[in-house]
Design a protein around this motif. Structure first.
Motif, PDB file in Angstrom:
ATOM      1  N   ARG A   6       0.839  -1.197   0.000  1.00  0.00           N
ATOM      2  CA  ARG A   6       0.000   0.000   0.000  1.00  0.00           C
ATOM      3  C   ARG A   6       0.871   1.244   0.000  1.00  0.00           C
ATOM      4  O   ARG A   6       2.017   1.219   0.406  1.00  0.00           O
ATOM      5  CB  ARG A   6      -0.905  -0.009   1.227  1.00  0.00           C
ATOM      6  N   GLY A   7       0.289   2.342  -0.434  1.00  0.00           N
ATOM      7  CA  GLY A   7       0.994   3.617  -0.431  1.00  0.00           C
ATOM      8  C   GLY A   7       0.850   4.318  -1.763  1.00  0.00           C
ATOM      9  O   GLY A   7      -0.030   4.015  -2.577  1.00  0.00           O
ATOM     10  N   ALA A  31      -2.830   5.797  -5.604  1.00  0.00           N
ATOM     11  CA  ALA A  31      -2.445   5.447  -4.234  1.00  0.00           C
ATOM     12  C   ALA A  31      -3.429   4.437  -3.688  1.00  0.00           C
ATOM     13  O   ALA A  31      -4.607   4.429  -4.060  1.00  0.00           O
ATOM     14  CB  ALA A  31      -2.417   6.683  -3.350  1.00  0.00           C
ATOM     15  N   THR A  32      -2.927   3.536  -2.824  1.00  0.00           N
ATOM     16  CA  THR A  32      -3.791   2.632  -2.077  1.00  0.00           C
ATOM     17  C   THR A  32      -3.549   2.889  -0.595  1.00  0.00           C
ATOM     18  O   THR A  32      -2.428   3.180  -0.185  1.00  0.00           O
ATOM     19  CB  THR A  32      -3.494   1.163  -2.409  1.00  0.00           C
ATOM     20  N   GLN A  33      -4.602   2.772   0.211  1.00  0.00           N
ATOM     21  CA  GLN A  33      -4.491   3.143   1.614  1.00  0.00           C
ATOM     22  C   GLN A  33      -5.550   2.428   2.444  1.00  0.00           C
ATOM     23  O   GLN A  33      -6.560   1.981   1.925  1.00  0.00           O
ATOM     24  CB  GLN A  33      -4.656   4.655   1.758  1.00  0.00           C
ATOM     25  N   THR A  64      -6.053   3.867   5.938  1.00  0.00           N
ATOM     26  CA  THR A  64      -6.568   5.067   6.579  1.00  0.00           C
ATOM     27  C   THR A  64      -6.523   6.212   5.578  1.00  0.00           C
ATOM     28  O   THR A  64      -5.940   6.084   4.505  1.00  0.00           O
ATOM     29  CB  THR A  64      -5.724   5.420   7.817  1.00  0.00           C
ATOM     30  N   ARG A 108      -4.919   8.781   4.245  1.00  0.00           N
ATOM     31  CA  ARG A 108      -3.638   9.455   4.127  1.00  0.00           C
ATOM     32  C   ARG A 108      -3.658  10.469   3.003  1.00  0.00           C
ATOM     33  O   ARG A 108      -3.101  11.547   3.122  1.00  0.00           O
ATOM     34  CB  ARG A 108      -2.560   8.412   3.840  1.00  0.00           C
ATOM     35  N   GLY A 143     -10.594   2.438  -0.694  1.00  0.00           N
ATOM     36  CA  GLY A 143      -9.680   3.508  -0.328  1.00  0.00           C
ATOM     37  C   GLY A 143      -8.662   3.852  -1.380  1.00  0.00           C
ATOM     38  O   GLY A 143      -7.824   4.717  -1.163  1.00  0.00           O
ATOM     39  N   SER A 144      -8.708   3.178  -2.521  1.00  0.00           N
ATOM     40  CA  SER A 144      -7.746   3.487  -3.574  1.00  0.00           C
ATOM     41  C   SER A 144      -8.132   4.805  -4.245  1.00  0.00           C
ATOM     42  O   SER A 144      -9.299   5.146  -4.354  1.00  0.00           O
ATOM     43  CB  SER A 144      -7.687   2.365  -4.600  1.00  0.00           C
TER      44      SER A 144
END
Length: 145
Positions: free
Chosen positions: A48-49, A65-67, A69, A71, A84-85
């Motif tokens: 993730r990130g 980005a993948t997450q 929380t 971010r 959350g992507s």
């Protein structure tokens, strides 16, 4: 607590006590874990990130980005997936910025992951934006017949 559950914890219980209270059941089979996670309890990495950095040129549908929380927040021409992507809606250049956040409190992710604050306290978050390439001006005008 039940008296029978206490009996199973006491070592060397006389047999007449077990017969008197109906005995204590023990497991008939050994327990074991499934065959899926047998490598010392290590799980596969999720990676993730941030996937695309500031200044990259991306096409529509690219994961930025993948997450787990919150971010990163979606900005201009950027979508927010169910998991959350953050992905690009249009093709263009990735621009990251830190902006004053105006979260949508009706969204389930916002309700679950962001604490409620008084309205007078500002919240600054990282936004990912897509700036689309300008359209070319090389059109030819055909005379009307």
């Amino acid at each position: 607590m039940n008296f029978l559950s206490n009996l199973s914890k006491v070592p060397n219980i006389p047999s007449y006590l077990l017969e008197l209270y109906g005995g204590v059941r023990f497991a008939s089979k050994k327990t074991s874990s499934g065959a899926r996670w047998q490598g010392n309890g290590k799980k596969p990495k999720r990676y993730r990130g941030l996937k695309r950095k500031d200044g990259d040129v991306v096409t529509a549908g690219t994961i930025l980005a993948t997450q787990i929380t919150l971010r990163f927040f979606p900005g201009l021409n950027v979508g927010f997936g169910k998991n959350g992507s953050i992905f690009a809606i249009k093709a263009g250049k990735v621009v990251m910025s830190s902006e004053l956040a105006q979260p949508n409190w009706d969204h389930t992710w916002i309700q679950r992951l962001m604490p409620r604050r008084p309205d007078n306290i500002p919240i600054y978050k990282k936004y990912i934006n897509i700036i689309p390439e300008p359209q070319h001006n090389r059109f030819k005008l055909l005379e009307a017949l």
